[in-house]
Enzyme design. Sequence first.
Site, PDB file in Angstrom:
ATOM      1  N   ASP A 169       0.837  -1.198   0.000  1.00 42.06           N
ATOM      2  CA  ASP A 169       0.000   0.000   0.000  1.00 42.06           C
ATOM      3  C   ASP A 169       0.874   1.251   0.000  1.00 42.06           C
ATOM      4  O   ASP A 169       0.627   2.209  -0.744  1.00 42.06           O
ATOM      5  CB  ASP A 169      -0.905  -0.029   1.234  1.00 42.06           C
ATOM      6  CG  ASP A 169      -2.092   0.919   1.134  1.00 42.06           C
ATOM      7  OD1 ASP A 169      -2.451   1.319   0.001  1.00 42.06           O
ATOM      8  OD2 ASP A 169      -2.674   1.251   2.180  1.00 42.06           O
ATOM      9  N   HIS A 267      -6.393  -1.063  -8.583  1.00 43.23           N
ATOM     10  CA  HIS A 267      -6.765  -1.964  -7.485  1.00 43.23           C
ATOM     11  C   HIS A 267      -8.272  -2.151  -7.432  1.00 43.23           C
ATOM     12  O   HIS A 267      -8.785  -3.264  -7.305  1.00 43.23           O
ATOM     13  CB  HIS A 267      -6.272  -1.418  -6.149  1.00 43.23           C
ATOM     14  CG  HIS A 267      -7.007  -1.953  -4.964  1.00 43.23           C
ATOM     15  ND1 HIS A 267      -8.242  -1.449  -4.553  1.00 43.23           N
ATOM     16  CD2 HIS A 267      -6.731  -2.959  -4.106  1.00 43.23           C
ATOM     17  CE1 HIS A 267      -8.671  -2.127  -3.507  1.00 43.23           C
ATOM     18  NE2 HIS A 267      -7.777  -3.050  -3.217  1.00 43.23           N
TER      19      HIS A 267
END
Length: 380
Positions: A169, A267
């Site tokens: 992330d 994503h």
Amino acid sequence: MRKAFISPAKYVQGEDELLNLGYFINTFGNKALLIGNTQDIERVKVQLNKTAEKYRCEFIMADFKGECSKVEVARLKKLAIEKNCDCTVALGGGKAIDAAKCVAQGEALIIVPTIAATDAPTSHSAVLYTEDGAFDDYAYFKQNPSVVLVDTKIIANAPVRFLVSGMGDALSTYFEARANYHSYAAANAGLPCGSQEESIAPARQTMAAFALATLCYQTLLNDGIKAKQSCHNKVVTTALENIIEANILLSGLGFESGGLAGAHAIHDGLTLLEETHHYYHGEKVAFGTLAQLILENSPSEEIEEVLDFCLAVGLPVCLADLGVKSINDAQLTAIAEKATISDESIHAMPFPVTVDAVKAAIIVADKIGQDYKQYGTFTK
């Protein structure tokens, strides 16, 4: 030019820091609604009892049901009112943290993450799900958490995969902030932008936001491998301390004040594939980062640097690493269409992005990742 920087009021990190939780509760009163799952609470029961005794505070156990749904949030709010709680404490991972944000509504909120898997602890947004676990809605609050309290000893004893996912992330933070910097996009999610009713200009990223995003990436490269080994051996080292800060604080400030772009949008598209549901947010974002680099035609040296990092710490570099053994054109189109809906972050890229461009970036990123794993190069 209007600029803005968004952050929690306090961020505190260190070994055994949970023992000081009562101190921060006392700044609001002496009674806290504690939102967390039973396993997480049991893991730190000794520390909770010690801090409650030392600071003479009381925890109202919320018995969090595990899903951040509107029904669960309503139940928790009612409990907080009935018990006259002075503040809300989130203990655990993403859904417990998001539920606590929804209960607190931007007031008297203490976040105590037990894993460093995402940068959610510092932000002023939350994701709501249905009781069955399907996506429902996003929620934004008037301010970020009052306190983010990170006990590095607890993080060191959590499964290594969570830490690595957090690095995935965090990996996107610099590249997405860079895209926003070049496009002059309004980077600050949740701040008011211009409309017919109000003439408030969009907020651009500050120099501080971009500097923190850059430091986030540098820290991952410098300390990621060492931090993974520290977590594997359940010990706290300087490298692990640095990566925890990168995963939670630097990435959190970098994304909220620097902006999201292609990686997170891709994503979001990948979540349409059922195979990816068994993989964590940061694992999918890591591949999304590679796809963004292809989308913007980044230098080969930069792509190789990212690939080397991902392979070294164990992050996905191709679709097969996310459980996707094969993909057809219809699936690719659906992913790209979801990634390019009108309000997606991919439109912060410094050039127009089309469905076909995203499809091509995913295909090429997948092939490059496969080749790099097999041959150690993609330029043969």
